[in-house]
Enzyme design. Structure first.
Site, short mmCIF file in Angstrom:
data_model
loop_
_atom_site.label_atom_id
_atom_site.label_comp_id
_atom_site.label_asym_id
_atom_site.label_seq_id
_atom_site.Cartn_x
_atom_site.Cartn_y
_atom_site.Cartn_z
N ASP A 101 -10.51 34.99 112.69
CA ASP A 101 -10.17 36.15 111.87
C ASP A 101 -11.09 36.22 110.65
O ASP A 101 -11.64 35.20 110.24
CB ASP A 101 -8.72 36.05 111.36
N1 URA Z 1 -5.46 31.81 115.10
C1 URA Z 1 -5.38 32.76 114.15
O1 URA Z 1 -4.30 33.25 113.85
N2 URA Z 1 -6.51 33.17 113.55
C2 URA Z 1 -7.73 32.64 113.83
O2 URA Z 1 -8.72 33.04 113.24
C3 URA Z 1 -7.80 31.66 114.82
C4 URA Z 1 -6.67 31.25 115.44
#
Ligand code: URA
Length: 258
Positions: A101
């Protein structure tokens, strides 16, 4: 490919450095000294620098310590992409292996090796991904059990069993705490935010955040520490990248059977 691009991709430096190299008359193509950076090369051309043949490897593998604020994509209209963090000499056809993310930090592999990327991301291969997180809400042994059993996060299938470890509070850490644990908590962890480590065997969209939401908690900070055998090099500051070592590439290929 242009000669200057080829020399950059072979690791001889940035475009500017490579231009200087060409000017100094040490670069030869098929035995003839070449000064022009824009000279085009064909597949069969033999390039030498100071009499030593050089070649560009087909694949490149980079480890990035992804900082907050960058999207794991090759292009984006609104935000900067992780590709912008790679040094100038990196190949132009690299892509991130999976997504973190925008606000997630930590280990991100970038490569142009589609086969390895496919194997690492394949839901059938169950490559372990380890994350460190700080959580809003109390984390108890009941959460550990719930993660172990798999959770309903609104998808068709429940999540696969995940290992949730509650990390000791910073001030209670003993001298034997692992480097990961002690480094992570150097920055002042708000008292009300327990620190955890979670190991997933799959990589669904926002999976860590959705798993904690499913048990009534909220992820306040998330960082990936490892993917399969590849572990984040903690000497990389956020935003820094380095090529994988031969051993790291070999280990990834071995574990994926590539
Ligand atoms: N899980 C998440 O919620 N975000 C990420 O970036 C990676 C794994």
């Amino acid at each position: 490919m242009r000669l200057d691009k080829y020399l950059c991709e072979a690791g001889l430096g940035t475009r500017t450095q490579v231009k200087k190299l060409l000017k100094s008359g040490v670069v030869a193509v098929n035995g003839r000294t070449v000064f022009r950076p824009e000279q085009k090369l064909s597949e069969t051309d033999r390039v030498e620098v100071s009499g030593k043949e050089i070649s560009v490897s087909e694949f490149e593998y980079w480890m990035l310590n992804k900082p907050d604020g960058y999207v794991s994509a090759t292009e984006d209209r609104t935000f900067p992409t992780v590709l912008e963090l790679l040094p100038e000499g990196a190949r132009g056809d690299l892509f991130p292996v999976g997504r973190l993310d925008r606000d997630t930090e930590g280990l991100l592999l970038l490569t142009n090796d589609g086969k390895l990327a496919h194997f690492l991301l394949s839901p059938r291969r169950h490559v372990d991904k380890v994350y460190y997180a700080r959580i809003r809400g109390e984390i108890t042994e009941a959460h550990v059990k719930a993660f172990e059993e798999g959770l309903d996060i609104g998808d068709e299938k429940r999540t696969l069993p995940a290992v949730l470890e509650i990390l000791p509070k910073s001030r209670e850490k003993d001298a034997g705490a692992s480097e990961w644990e002690s480094r992570e908590s150097e920055d002042c962890t708000p008292e009300a935010e327990p620190e955890i480590r979670v190991t997933l065997r799959e990589g669904r969209y926002h999976q860590v955040k959705r798993m904690f939401e499913a048990v009534g908690c909220r992820v306040m900070y998330l960082k990936r520490l490892s993917m399969g055998s590849l572990r984040l090099d903690e000497t990389l500051a956020p935003g820094e990248a380095r090529p994988l070592t031969e051993e790291e590439v070999k280990a990834l290929k071995e574990e994926t059977g590539c």
